[in-house]
Design a protein around this motif. Structure first.
Motif, PDB file in Angstrom:
ATOM      1  N   PHE A 143       0.865  -1.176   0.000  1.00  0.00           N
ATOM      2  CA  PHE A 143       0.000   0.000   0.000  1.00  0.00           C
ATOM      3  C   PHE A 143       0.900   1.223   0.000  1.00  0.00           C
ATOM      4  O   PHE A 143       1.825   1.326   0.807  1.00  0.00           O
ATOM      5  CB  PHE A 143      -0.882   0.024   1.253  1.00  0.00           C
TER       6      PHE A 143
ATOM      7  N   PHE B 227      -0.042   6.872   2.578  1.00  0.00           N
ATOM      8  CA  PHE B 227       0.541   7.115   3.892  1.00  0.00           C
ATOM      9  C   PHE B 227       0.306   8.577   4.236  1.00  0.00           C
ATOM     10  O   PHE B 227       0.402   9.444   3.366  1.00  0.00           O
ATOM     11  CB  PHE B 227       2.051   6.817   3.862  1.00  0.00           C
ATOM     12  N   ASP B 228      -0.012   8.842   5.487  1.00  0.00           N
ATOM     13  CA  ASP B 228      -0.286  10.221   5.882  1.00  0.00           C
ATOM     14  C   ASP B 228       0.991  10.882   6.378  1.00  0.00           C
ATOM     15  O   ASP B 228       1.387  10.720   7.525  1.00  0.00           O
ATOM     16  CB  ASP B 228      -1.364  10.240   6.970  1.00  0.00           C
TER      17      ASP B 228
ATOM     18  N   ALA C 217      10.571  -2.875  20.877  1.00  0.00           N
ATOM     19  CA  ALA C 217      10.764  -3.717  19.695  1.00  0.00           C
ATOM     20  C   ALA C 217      12.236  -3.699  19.303  1.00  0.00           C
ATOM     21  O   ALA C 217      12.636  -2.981  18.382  1.00  0.00           O
ATOM     22  CB  ALA C 217       9.890  -3.216  18.549  1.00  0.00           C
TER      23      ALA C 217
ATOM     24  N   ALA D 265      11.103   0.462  14.467  1.00  0.00           N
ATOM     25  CA  ALA D 265      10.354   0.997  15.614  1.00  0.00           C
ATOM     26  C   ALA D 265      11.292   1.228  16.797  1.00  0.00           C
ATOM     27  O   ALA D 265      11.099   2.163  17.578  1.00  0.00           O
ATOM     28  CB  ALA D 265       9.227   0.045  15.998  1.00  0.00           C
TER      29      ALA D 265
ATOM     30  N   ARG E  35      13.004   4.438  16.414  1.00  0.00           N
ATOM     31  CA  ARG E  35      12.050   5.530  16.699  1.00  0.00           C
ATOM     32  C   ARG E  35      12.000   5.824  18.195  1.00  0.00           C
ATOM     33  O   ARG E  35      11.929   6.981  18.605  1.00  0.00           O
ATOM     34  CB  ARG E  35      10.677   5.118  16.169  1.00  0.00           C
TER      35      ARG E  35
ATOM     36  N   ALA F 283       9.361  -4.434  13.220  1.00  0.00           N
ATOM     37  CA  ALA F 283       8.628  -5.181  14.248  1.00  0.00           C
ATOM     38  C   ALA F 283       7.353  -5.747  13.654  1.00  0.00           C
ATOM     39  O   ALA F 283       6.868  -6.797  14.067  1.00  0.00           O
ATOM     40  CB  ALA F 283       8.305  -4.257  15.421  1.00  0.00           C
ATOM     41  N   THR F 284       6.820  -5.062  12.649  1.00  0.00           N
ATOM     42  CA  THR F 284       5.559  -5.480  12.037  1.00  0.00           C
ATOM     43  C   THR F 284       5.784  -6.244  10.732  1.00  0.00           C
ATOM     44  O   THR F 284       4.846  -6.451   9.969  1.00  0.00           O
ATOM     45  CB  THR F 284       4.676  -4.250  11.746  1.00  0.00           C
TER      46      THR F 284
ATOM     47  N   PHE G 116       3.545  -9.039   9.806  1.00  0.00           N
ATOM     48  CA  PHE G 116       2.236  -8.698   9.244  1.00  0.00           C
ATOM     49  C   PHE G 116       2.363  -7.979   7.904  1.00  0.00           C
ATOM     50  O   PHE G 116       1.384  -7.463   7.380  1.00  0.00           O
ATOM     51  CB  PHE G 116       1.461  -7.791  10.219  1.00  0.00           C
ATOM     52  N   GLY G 117       3.570  -7.905   7.399  1.00  0.00           N
ATOM     53  CA  GLY G 117       3.784  -7.248   6.106  1.00  0.00           C
ATOM     54  C   GLY G 117       3.624  -5.741   6.158  1.00  0.00           C
ATOM     55  O   GLY G 117       3.301  -5.106   5.166  1.00  0.00           O
ATOM     56  N   MET G 118       3.865  -5.132   7.320  1.00  0.00           N
ATOM     57  CA  MET G 118       3.644  -3.686   7.449  1.00  0.00           C
ATOM     58  C   MET G 118       4.942  -2.894   7.527  1.00  0.00           C
ATOM     59  O   MET G 118       4.988  -1.786   8.065  1.00  0.00           O
ATOM     60  CB  MET G 118       2.794  -3.406   8.685  1.00  0.00           C
TER      61      MET G 118
ATOM     62  N   ASP H  70       4.908   0.840   6.182  1.00  0.00           N
ATOM     63  CA  ASP H  70       4.359   1.861   7.090  1.00  0.00           C
ATOM     64  C   ASP H  70       5.290   2.125   8.270  1.00  0.00           C
ATOM     65  O   ASP H  70       5.448   3.266   8.707  1.00  0.00           O
ATOM     66  CB  ASP H  70       2.988   1.417   7.626  1.00  0.00           C
ATOM     67  N   GLU H  71       5.909   1.058   8.770  1.00  0.00           N
ATOM     68  CA  GLU H  71       6.781   1.241   9.949  1.00  0.00           C
ATOM     69  C   GLU H  71       8.002   2.097   9.607  1.00  0.00           C
ATOM     70  O   GLU H  71       8.382   2.989  10.368  1.00  0.00           O
ATOM     71  CB  GLU H  71       7.224  -0.129  10.495  1.00  0.00           C
TER      72      GLU H  71
ATOM     73  N   THR I 153       6.944   5.698   9.080  1.00  0.00           N
ATOM     74  CA  THR I 153       6.658   6.338  10.367  1.00  0.00           C
ATOM     75  C   THR I 153       7.947   6.749  11.065  1.00  0.00           C
ATOM     76  O   THR I 153       8.041   7.837  11.640  1.00  0.00           O
ATOM     77  CB  THR I 153       5.850   5.376  11.266  1.00  0.00           C
TER      78      THR I 153
ATOM     79  N   LYS J 270       9.283   9.829   9.232  1.00  0.00           N
ATOM     80  CA  LYS J 270       8.472  11.006   9.555  1.00  0.00           C
ATOM     81  C   LYS J 270       8.851  11.565  10.929  1.00  0.00           C
ATOM     82  O   LYS J 270       9.027  12.762  11.104  1.00  0.00           O
ATOM     83  CB  LYS J 270       6.984  10.623   9.513  1.00  0.00           C
TER      84      LYS J 270
ATOM     85  N   TYR K 160      -7.267  -9.450  14.982  1.00  0.00           N
ATOM     86  CA  TYR K 160      -6.239  -9.117  13.991  1.00  0.00           C
ATOM     87  C   TYR K 160      -6.701  -7.947  13.132  1.00  0.00           C
ATOM     88  O   TYR K 160      -7.857  -7.867  12.720  1.00  0.00           O
ATOM     89  CB  TYR K 160      -5.936 -10.329  13.111  1.00  0.00           C
TER      90      TYR K 160
ATOM     91  N   SER L 223      -3.075  -4.528   7.325  1.00  0.00           N
ATOM     92  CA  SER L 223      -2.757  -3.244   6.723  1.00  0.00           C
ATOM     93  C   SER L 223      -4.018  -2.614   6.124  1.00  0.00           C
ATOM     94  O   SER L 223      -4.294  -1.433   6.330  1.00  0.00           O
ATOM     95  CB  SER L 223      -1.723  -3.490   5.626  1.00  0.00           C
TER      96      SER L 223
ATOM     97  N   ARG M 155      -6.186   0.758   7.331  1.00  0.00           N
ATOM     98  CA  ARG M 155      -6.517   1.837   6.405  1.00  0.00           C
ATOM     99  C   ARG M 155      -8.017   2.121   6.412  1.00  0.00           C
ATOM    100  O   ARG M 155      -8.438   3.271   6.375  1.00  0.00           O
ATOM    101  CB  ARG M 155      -6.009   1.485   5.005  1.00  0.00           C
TER     102      ARG M 155
ATOM    103  N   ARG N 255     -11.784   9.356   9.706  1.00  0.00           N
ATOM    104  CA  ARG N 255     -11.616  10.712   9.169  1.00  0.00           C
ATOM    105  C   ARG N 255     -12.883  11.210   8.504  1.00  0.00           C
ATOM    106  O   ARG N 255     -13.246  12.376   8.656  1.00  0.00           O
ATOM    107  CB  ARG N 255     -10.463  10.717   8.172  1.00  0.00           C
TER     108      ARG N 255
ATOM    109  N   VAL O 139       1.127  -2.761  17.173  1.00  0.00           N
ATOM    110  CA  VAL O 139       1.233  -2.692  15.709  1.00  0.00           C
ATOM    111  C   VAL O 139       0.806  -1.306  15.217  1.00  0.00           C
ATOM    112  O   VAL O 139       1.455  -0.700  14.367  1.00  0.00           O
ATOM    113  CB  VAL O 139       0.369  -3.788  15.047  1.00  0.00           C
TER     114      VAL O 139
ATOM    115  N   HIS P  82       3.679   1.140  16.017  1.00  0.00           N
ATOM    116  CA  HIS P  82       4.858   1.025  15.152  1.00  0.00           C
ATOM    117  C   HIS P  82       4.594   1.553  13.742  1.00  0.00           C
ATOM    118  O   HIS P  82       5.496   2.039  13.080  1.00  0.00           O
ATOM    119  CB  HIS P  82       5.300  -0.439  15.059  1.00  0.00           C
ATOM    120  N   THR P  83       3.354   1.419  13.292  1.00  0.00           N
ATOM    121  CA  THR P  83       3.049   1.836  11.921  1.00  0.00           C
ATOM    122  C   THR P  83       2.521   3.259  11.874  1.00  0.00           C
ATOM    123  O   THR P  83       2.140   3.742  10.814  1.00  0.00           O
ATOM    124  CB  THR P  83       2.015   0.893  11.293  1.00  0.00           C
ATOM    125  N   GLY P  84       2.483   3.915  13.022  1.00  0.00           N
ATOM    126  CA  GLY P  84       2.115   5.324  13.051  1.00  0.00           C
ATOM    127  C   GLY P  84       0.618   5.602  13.071  1.00  0.00           C
ATOM    128  O   GLY P  84       0.202   6.750  13.103  1.00  0.00           O
TER     129      GLY P  84
ATOM    130  N   PHE Q  99      -3.403   8.795  15.404  1.00  0.00           N
ATOM    131  CA  PHE Q  99      -4.537   9.450  14.739  1.00  0.00           C
ATOM    132  C   PHE Q  99      -5.864   9.230  15.472  1.00  0.00           C
ATOM    133  O   PHE Q  99      -6.839   9.924  15.234  1.00  0.00           O
ATOM    134  CB  PHE Q  99      -4.688   8.943  13.300  1.00  0.00           C
TER     135      PHE Q  99
END
Lengths: 703, 110
Positions: free
Chosen positions: A143, A146-147, A181, A186, A189, A247-248, A251-253, A256-257, A260, A263, B51, B54, B58, B65, B86, B89-91, B95
């Motif tokens: 994906f 991302f914000d 983590a 992470a 961070r 760390a994620t 979960f395939g993230m 995003d990590e 983040t 950022k 669970y 991703s 989203r 929002r 999770v 870590h992913t930010g 929010f």
């Protein structure tokens, strides 16, 4: 989108609906209700798309690209109704197996997408992989929404950078890090407050593109400990972040990590430079595995000998064919992707001289890739830093094709400073150049072309530089044959760890001298993770294979080596407080602003009399603060690398001004470094005694 | 994935049960849309969500929002520690408004 007249399936295979795709962009792109796949091969005769459900051993479907889906050398197809998150994909390429002609097609193998944004298979660091997997490194989608909340690369002027080179895992993997983590993005961070407090404003990450930590893994013959590919200079895919560093990742993230982390680093004013490895891939030589490039278009992606073997300018088995127009575009696409999608601030190119070789390996006067990168509209504000040599014998420090943009790791700075500090003869003349940002090397580029460093991940740590005369790489299991023998190190009288207070005090002083010189020199200073607290690798100068305490940062040193840490924070702060140290132009050795003094003057033990003779081990430098922007104090520093203390005659500080002591490495804490407001005025304004193997820094308040 | 919606006063509570991923996310969105349409105070009870993928994250952010844009207030209740880490870590965590109990959730509307 759904009202488009060409947006409907035209074909079906085993229940999967698909149609002709779009040739560009390459890779797998999410489109409404489907995925567009596009891949290039100049010599394949056919191509099949292979789709897996995540983690499943067998494909769910294989769809051969109908010949009418190929335009030029590009196969593209849109497949509808796929679950983006649960999808893994690869290709089978049909074509000749003719190694002598450079072709190594093998339809029995599934190969990964060179543009894969995520690669599955090594999702969790050191988790034992399924060695029987028919497709071990699986391309996945990412994906890309991302914000960023108004973030963008910081564009810190190069002259103001203080770079901290670090390994993502090594920085917090130790339980002593105390993060939630350990060993991940992470984890870094959580340590941002530490980095900010240290005073650095840029981190340079050792490779974070997906690699296989199990590559060439083995157990140490004596200790039985696993030796892995810990550093990661062996890329599986150039667009995918290392899942095991997240760390994620399970979960395939990881995307995003990592975003983040970047950022939040930016919010703290810290830039991110990536160490990128475009000189070779993880496929090795003709005996290596077929993972992607070799099975897609061997002749395009690699430099081959006339017999069809692999040129090995990287020392790692193969050489990426960087100046082939297609590969060049891939490198460009890759860097643009990291700069725009991840907001990365710059890149350090591993063995960058390879990027300046032509398709037969000959060095080019005007390498198209380096030129493209220098003038690229997306990369125009990115730092581009070359490791200006390669394993094929090309050494280009000072002569790397720069186009006014490229900076270099200044290996000559490292060598000269090391020799000077250990008291070798005949270094003073060259030192004068290095302190100024190496105008002898970079006259037409300016001092910011020089990344100044004394240590890097590759070689001794700074503490070990003054604890060992020789490398001690037995733990690597190669009979101490690996790693460099040219270390210019000095053990301060005893090989290895010492309990003698005097030896340790001397080592601390030598480390302080090194950090001082680094922060007083023009150019971009780079320090290595842990050097600020006296990290040791027990004399190992090539810790590439150690995923253990030897290579991890031990955070208990923060409390054990307070003196060193406080000093190094102080000297970084000193650099950041004094613009006169950070100019982006070379000194002109004359009075440019009418201050009555030249911008720089060299002195020796006698004022105005620098001794450059072979027996000299002393030099003093006076910088005129009126020449800085904004105006700054005057700075005088005396470097005495002689084994005896020596008197240095001081230049006149100026009417109404006097010299104050900012730093004196021969003094123990807290008298080794002072905050500006605390700096004691010298009783004797005419002369100072600089202790043996010591540096003194004086300031005189600006007018 | 199971969705149960209850209303107490002007607060709607949506209980999610199962995992939110690429497959279930669109279904969840469909089922909670009518509630979000009319309510202005919503508790998303995550107690039984085991669970969040991703795509799930989203979806959650998107819903949050869109809802906030029309001046609604949405609170996530009882997000499990693992999912919270999770999200951290992913930010995503920063929010959202989170609550550890009904009382806390009601407090967030005050």
């Amino acid at each position: 989108m759904e009202s488009r007249i060409d947006y409907y399936p035209t074909h079906e295979h085993e229940g999967f609906k698909f149609r002709r795709g779009r040739t560009l962009p390459f890779g797998a792109t999410m489109v409404p209700n489907g995925v567009n796949f596009s891949v290039f091969s100049s010599a394949a005769t056919a191509c099949t798309l292979v789709l897996f459900r995540k983690h499943e051993p067998e494909p769910m479907v294989e769809i051969e690209f109908p010949q009418e889906f190929r335009i030029g050398d590009v196969y593209s197809m849109i497949v509808f109704d796929l679950d983006y998150e649960e999808l893994e994909y690869g290709f089978r390429f049909d074509g000749p197996w003719e190694p002598a002609w450079g072709h190594r097609f093998d339809k029995s193998k599934i190969v990964g997408d060179p543009y894969a944004k995520v690669i599955g298979g090594r999702d969790v660091w050191r988790a034992e992989p399924d060695w029987n997997d028919m497709y071990g490194h699986r391309s996945r989608l990412a994906f890309d929404d991302f914000d960023w909340e108004g973030d963008r690369p910081l564009e810190t002027p190069s002259k103001d950078l203080v770079v901290y080179e670090m390994h993502v895992r090594g920085f917090t993997a130790s339980p002593t890090s105390g993060v939630s983590a350990p060993g991940t993005f992470a984890g870094i961070r959580e340590k941002i407050p530490y980095l900010k407090d240290l005073g650095i404003n840029c981190i340079e990450l050792l490779p974070i593109f997906e690699f296989d930590e199990w590559e060439n893994s083995r157990r140490h013959p004596e200790t039985g400990e696993w030796l892995l590919n810990y550093w990661g200079y062996s890329t599986l895919g150039f667009f995918a972040p290392k899942a095991g560093f997240a760390a994620t990742g399970r979960f395939g993230m990881q995307v995003d990590e990592l975003k983040t982390l970047i950022k939040d680093l930016h919010k703290a004013g810290i830039e991110v430079i990536l160490d990128v490895v475009f000189n070779h891939t993880a496929e090795g030589d003709h005996r290596g595995p077929t993972i992607s490039y070799r099975g897609i278009d061997n002749r395009t992606y690699y430099m081959l000998t006339p017999e069809g073997y692999y040129y090995n300018f990287s020392g790692c088995g193969n050489t990426l064919n960087c100046n082939h127009p297609v590969v060049r575009n891939m490198v460009l696409d890759c860097l643009r992707y990291w700069a725009s999608e991840y907001h990365v601030d710059g890149f350090r190119f591993d063995l960058a001289s390879i990027l300046g070789r032509d398709q037969n390996g000959a060095p080019l006067a005007n390498p198209p890739l380096l030129e493209s990168l220098a003038y690229d509209p997306v990369l125009s504000k990115c730092k581009l830093i070359a490791e200006a040599w390669d394993a094929g014998g090309l050494y280009q420090v000072g002569s790397f094709p720069a186009y006014g943009r490229w900076a270099e790791w200044n290996g000559k700075y490292r060598d000269c400073i090391r020799k000077f500090i250990k008291g070798e003869m005949a270094q003073v003349g060259e030192m004068a150049q290095r302190i100024q940002g190496s105008p002898d090397l970079y006259y037409y580029r300016g001092p910011t072309a020089s990344t100044n460093f004394i240590t890097a991940h590759d070689g001794f740590t700074l503490w070990d530089l003054y604890s060992y005369n020789w490398k001690h790489n037995e733990a690597n299991g190669e009979n101490n044959n690996d790693g460099s023998n040219d270390n210019d190190s000095w053990n301060a009288g005893w090989e290895g760890e010492s309990t003698d207070p005097e030896t340790n005090a001397l080592r601390r002083k030598l480390v302080k001298n090194a950090m001082c010189l680094l922060m007083l020199s023009r150019g971009i200073p780079m320090i290595v993770m842990g050097d600020e607290m006296g990290r040791t690798q027990n004399g190992n100068n090539n810790a590439y294979c150690h995923d253990n305490e030897l290579a991890w940062l031990d955070w208990t040193m923060v409390d054990r080596n307070t003196e060193l840490l406080q000093f190094i924070k102080g000297v970084i702060r000193f650099r950041r407080e004094h613009p006169v140290l950070r100019g982006d132009r070379f000194f002109e050795h004359r009075d440019v602003v009418g201050s009555g003094r030249p911008d720089i003057r060299f002195h020796g033990t006698q004022a105005f009399w620098a001794d450059y003779s072979a027996g000299s081990r002393c030099l003093a430098v006076e910088l005129c603060g009126e020449h800085a922007t904004p105006r700054d104090d005057a700075i005088y520093f005396a470097m005495n690398m002689h084994w005896d203390g020596l008197p240095f005659q001081l230049p006149y500080a100026g009417d109404g001004r006097s010299w104050k002591v900012a730093i004196n490495t021969s003094m123990p804490s807290p008298h080794d470094i002072y905050e500006k407001s605390q700096a004691p005025r010298l009783e004797n304004q005419g002369e100072i005694i600089v202790g043996p193997r010591s540096i003194m820094v004086l300031i005189a308040d600006r007018l | 994935m199971n969705v149960v919606i209850t209303e107490v006063g002007d607060v709607s509570t949506i209980r999610l049960d199962g995992s939110i991923d690429g497959k279930t996310a669109p279904l969840v969105r469909e089922q909670i849309a009518p509630t979000l349409e009319k309510a202005s105070k919503v508790i998303l009870d995550m107690t039984k969500v085991n669970y969040l993928s991703s795509a799930g994250l989203r979806l959650l952010l998107l819903v949050y929002r869109e809802f906030a844009a029309k001046k609604g207030k949405l609170v996530l209740l009882n997000v499990s520690p693992e999912i919270q880490s999770v999200m951290s870590h992913t930010g995503f965590l920063s929010f959202f408004t989170l609550a550890g109990s009904d009382v806390e959730a009601m407090g967030a509307f005050a």
